[in-house]
Design a protein around this motif. Structure first.
Motif, PDB file in Angstrom:
ATOM      1  N   LEU A 206      16.942 -30.943  16.118  1.00 38.35           N
ATOM      2  CA  LEU A 206      16.662 -29.915  17.122  1.00 38.35           C
ATOM      3  C   LEU A 206      17.781 -29.910  18.158  1.00 38.35           C
ATOM      4  O   LEU A 206      18.010 -30.906  18.841  1.00 38.35           O
ATOM      5  N   ALA A 207      18.499 -28.800  18.255  1.00 37.85           N
ATOM      6  CA  ALA A 207      19.643 -28.700  19.163  1.00 37.85           C
ATOM      7  C   ALA A 207      19.404 -27.640  20.230  1.00 37.85           C
ATOM      8  O   ALA A 207      19.363 -26.442  19.939  1.00 37.85           O
ATOM      9  N   ASP A 208      19.240 -28.086  21.469  1.00 32.75           N
ATOM     10  CA  ASP A 208      19.047 -27.195  22.616  1.00 32.75           C
ATOM     11  C   ASP A 208      19.381 -27.994  23.862  1.00 32.75           C
ATOM     12  O   ASP A 208      19.052 -29.183  23.944  1.00 32.75           O
TER      13      ASP A 208
ATOM     14  N   TYR B 115      22.473 -37.898  10.201  1.00 33.14           N
ATOM     15  CA  TYR B 115      21.101 -37.858   9.677  1.00 33.14           C
ATOM     16  C   TYR B 115      20.923 -36.977   8.445  1.00 33.14           C
ATOM     17  O   TYR B 115      19.973 -37.153   7.692  1.00 33.14           O
ATOM     18  N   LYS B 116      21.808 -35.994   8.254  1.00 27.20           N
ATOM     19  CA  LYS B 116      21.676 -35.028   7.160  1.00 27.20           C
ATOM     20  C   LYS B 116      20.233 -34.493   7.063  1.00 27.20           C
ATOM     21  O   LYS B 116      19.557 -34.643   6.043  1.00 27.20           O
ATOM     22  N   PRO B 117      19.756 -33.859   8.138  1.00 25.66           N
ATOM     23  CA  PRO B 117      18.371 -33.371   8.162  1.00 25.66           C
ATOM     24  C   PRO B 117      18.156 -32.216   7.188  1.00 25.66           C
ATOM     25  O   PRO B 117      19.114 -31.552   6.770  1.00 25.66           O
ATOM     26  N   GLY B 118      16.890 -31.971   6.851  1.00 27.16           N
ATOM     27  CA  GLY B 118      16.567 -30.866   5.956  1.00 27.16           C
ATOM     28  C   GLY B 118      16.842 -29.522   6.597  1.00 27.16           C
ATOM     29  O   GLY B 118      17.248 -28.567   5.921  1.00 27.16           O
ATOM     30  N   VAL B 119      16.617 -29.425   7.926  1.00 26.32           N
ATOM     31  CA  VAL B 119      16.839 -28.170   8.658  1.00 26.32           C
ATOM     32  C   VAL B 119      17.422 -28.494  10.033  1.00 26.32           C
ATOM     33  O   VAL B 119      16.986 -29.443  10.691  1.00 26.32           O
ATOM     34  N   VAL B 120      18.404 -27.709  10.448  1.00 28.63           N
ATOM     35  CA  VAL B 120      18.903 -27.760  11.821  1.00 28.63           C
ATOM     36  C   VAL B 120      18.330 -26.563  12.565  1.00 28.63           C
ATOM     37  O   VAL B 120      18.503 -25.415  12.122  1.00 28.63           O
ATOM     38  N   VAL B 121      17.645 -26.812  13.666  1.00 28.63           N
ATOM     39  CA  VAL B 121      17.164 -25.731  14.537  1.00 28.63           C
ATOM     40  C   VAL B 121      18.141 -25.658  15.701  1.00 28.63           C
ATOM     41  O   VAL B 121      18.201 -26.555  16.539  1.00 28.63           O
TER      42      VAL B 121
ATOM     43  N   PHE C  62      17.755 -20.240  16.778  1.00 26.85           N
ATOM     44  CA  PHE C  62      16.800 -19.597  17.686  1.00 26.85           C
ATOM     45  C   PHE C  62      17.520 -19.374  18.999  1.00 26.85           C
ATOM     46  O   PHE C  62      18.100 -20.295  19.572  1.00 26.85           O
ATOM     47  N   SER C  63      17.534 -18.139  19.445  1.00 28.35           N
ATOM     48  CA  SER C  63      18.440 -17.773  20.529  1.00 28.35           C
ATOM     49  C   SER C  63      17.859 -16.669  21.402  1.00 28.35           C
ATOM     50  O   SER C  63      16.988 -15.905  20.976  1.00 28.35           O
ATOM     51  N   VAL C  64      18.368 -16.602  22.635  1.00 25.97           N
ATOM     52  CA  VAL C  64      17.999 -15.498  23.520  1.00 25.97           C
ATOM     53  C   VAL C  64      18.737 -14.227  23.129  1.00 25.97           C
ATOM     54  O   VAL C  64      18.385 -13.132  23.574  1.00 25.97           O
ATOM     55  N   HIS C  65      19.774 -14.361  22.310  1.00 27.06           N
ATOM     56  CA  HIS C  65      20.585 -13.199  21.933  1.00 27.06           C
ATOM     57  C   HIS C  65      19.908 -12.417  20.809  1.00 27.06           C
ATOM     58  O   HIS C  65      19.839 -12.870  19.670  1.00 27.06           O
ATOM     59  N   GLU C  66      19.421 -11.248  21.141  1.00 31.35           N
ATOM     60  CA  GLU C  66      18.787 -10.373  20.143  1.00 31.35           C
ATOM     61  C   GLU C  66      19.711  -9.183  19.896  1.00 31.35           C
ATOM     62  O   GLU C  66      19.407  -8.049  20.279  1.00 31.35           O
ATOM     63  N   ASN C  67      20.830  -9.433  19.261  1.00 33.41           N
ATOM     64  CA  ASN C  67      21.742  -8.320  18.999  1.00 33.41           C
ATOM     65  C   ASN C  67      22.451  -8.501  17.669  1.00 33.41           C
ATOM     66  O   ASN C  67      22.470  -9.582  17.083  1.00 33.41           O
ATOM     67  N   GLU C  68      23.041  -7.422  17.230  1.00 31.89           N
ATOM     68  CA  GLU C  68      23.671  -7.333  15.915  1.00 31.89           C
ATOM     69  C   GLU C  68      24.862  -8.278  15.775  1.00 31.89           C
ATOM     70  O   GLU C  68      25.049  -8.904  14.726  1.00 31.89           O
ATOM     71  N   ILE C  69      25.642  -8.412  16.835  1.00 26.06           N
ATOM     72  CA  ILE C  69      26.867  -9.212  16.757  1.00 26.06           C
ATOM     73  C   ILE C  69      26.552 -10.670  16.470  1.00 26.06           C
ATOM     74  O   ILE C  69      27.139 -11.287  15.578  1.00 26.06           O
ATOM     75  N   PHE C  70      25.613 -11.230  17.217  1.00 23.45           N
ATOM     76  CA  PHE C  70      25.279 -12.640  17.018  1.00 23.45           C
ATOM     77  C   PHE C  70      24.626 -12.877  15.663  1.00 23.45           C
ATOM     78  O   PHE C  70      24.897 -13.879  14.992  1.00 23.45           O
ATOM     79  N   LEU C  71      23.757 -11.958  15.246  1.00 25.71           N
ATOM     80  CA  LEU C  71      23.128 -12.098  13.932  1.00 25.71           C
ATOM     81  C   LEU C  71      24.175 -12.077  12.826  1.00 25.71           C
ATOM     82  O   LEU C  71      24.165 -12.927  11.922  1.00 25.71           O
ATOM     83  N   ASN C  72      25.079 -11.107  12.878  1.00 22.76           N
ATOM     84  CA  ASN C  72      26.100 -10.993  11.835  1.00 22.76           C
ATOM     85  C   ASN C  72      27.025 -12.211  11.804  1.00 22.76           C
ATOM     86  O   ASN C  72      27.382 -12.705  10.729  1.00 22.76           O
ATOM     87  N   ARG C  73      27.414 -12.693  12.974  1.00 20.34           N
ATOM     88  CA  ARG C  73      28.293 -13.859  13.014  1.00 20.34           C
ATOM     89  C   ARG C  73      27.600 -15.079  12.420  1.00 20.34           C
ATOM     90  O   ARG C  73      28.216 -15.864  11.684  1.00 20.34           O
ATOM     91  N   ALA C  74      26.324 -15.224  12.734  1.00 19.29           N
ATOM     92  CA  ALA C  74      25.569 -16.362  12.200  1.00 19.29           C
ATOM     93  C   ALA C  74      25.423 -16.262  10.684  1.00 19.29           C
ATOM     94  O   ALA C  74      25.667 -17.226   9.955  1.00 19.29           O
TER      95      ALA C  74
ATOM     96  N   SER D  90      14.424 -15.014  17.581  1.00 21.91           N
ATOM     97  CA  SER D  90      14.666 -14.952  19.018  1.00 21.91           C
ATOM     98  C   SER D  90      13.764 -15.941  19.731  1.00 21.91           C
ATOM     99  O   SER D  90      12.650 -16.237  19.282  1.00 21.91           O
ATOM    100  N   LYS D  91      14.231 -16.457  20.856  1.00 21.73           N
ATOM    101  CA  LYS D  91      13.409 -17.375  21.628  1.00 21.73           C
ATOM    102  C   LYS D  91      12.158 -16.677  22.167  1.00 21.73           C
ATOM    103  O   LYS D  91      11.145 -17.332  22.412  1.00 21.73           O
ATOM    104  N   ARG D  92      12.249 -15.381  22.322  1.00 22.15           N
ATOM    105  CA  ARG D  92      11.102 -14.631  22.832  1.00 22.15           C
ATOM    106  C   ARG D  92       9.887 -14.796  21.933  1.00 22.15           C
ATOM    107  O   ARG D  92       8.758 -14.862  22.405  1.00 22.15           O
TER     108      ARG D  92
END
Length: 212
Positions: A8-10, A48-54, A83-95, A105-107
């Motif tokens: 969990l990264a935040d 740790y090589k976790p199964g999922v990174v959040v 999981f992010s506060v950024h709800e836009n096309e640019i961040f989604l596409n880059r990810a 979204s964090k919302r």
């Protein structure tokens, strides 16, 4: 049933504590490590090589997107849920371009987080409902770029096949041999990454080439 290990990264302790409790209550998800910035997320992933990174995106230092890039450069099989506060096309596409499997979204994260983690752990794409319009636009853009690679003859055969015409019928309509039509049809499917005629038809409908 094997448990899903999570990194969990935040950078906010209260956020991490809340999701840690949420995961602990599931019985099948364990938080094995927590990171406060992108650099630490990368280092802990390698340890740790976790199964999922959040992964949050807005963190001090290299940030979440760069951490995703570095992790995936070392391990293309890494399964990352943003999981992010950024709800836009640019961040989604880059990810997604980097190979991230999930974006919420964090919302709305608290409502879908568990489902999203389980889905990403299986290697499946999970996009939050609030991000779906951007995903649809992305898919349409990708489809359009693929279509641009078809020759005029290939596009015509694509349209006719999607409309239900057989190879022989198209050969008659275009005054070509069935063998030539078959070759073009194979080329179309290869260029579009399509396995069968049903997928071809769905793509044509989605792009408005034929009516549903």
């Amino acid at each position: 049933m094997s448990k899903v290990s999570v990194l969990l990264a935040d950078d906010h302790e209260v956020v991490r504590a809340g999701y840690r409790r949420l995961f602990e209550n599931t019985g099948d998800i364990d938080v094995v490590a927590e990171a406060t910035d992108g650099e630490q997320a990368y280092q802990l992933y390698m340890e740790y090589k976790p199964g999922v990174v959040v992964m949050d995106l807005t963190m001090p230092g290299i940030g979440g997107l760069d951490a995703c890039r570095r992790i995936l450069a070392r391990d293309r099989n890494a399964r990352i849920l943003v999981f992010s506060v950024h709800e836009n096309e640019i961040f989604l596409n880059r990810a997604l371009d980097q190979g991230v499997l999930g974006y919420i979204s964090k919302r709305n994260a608290s409502r879908v987080m568990i489902e999203a983690v389980r889905c990403v752990a299986r290697g499946e794409l999970f996009i939050g409902q609030e991000m779906m319009p951007f995903l649809v636009k992305r898919k349409a853009s990708q489809d359009s770029q693929q279509m641009a690679g078809l020759s005029p003859r290939e596009f015509e055969i694509f349209r006719l096949r999607a409309d239900g015409k057989s190879v022989n019928e198209i050969a008659d309509l275009l005054s070509l041999s069935p063998k030539t039509v078959g070759h073009h049809n194979t080329s179309v499917k290869q260029k579009l990454g399509i396995a069968n005629e049903a997928e071809l038809t769905r793509l044509a409908i989605r792009l408005g080439v034929i009516d549903a």
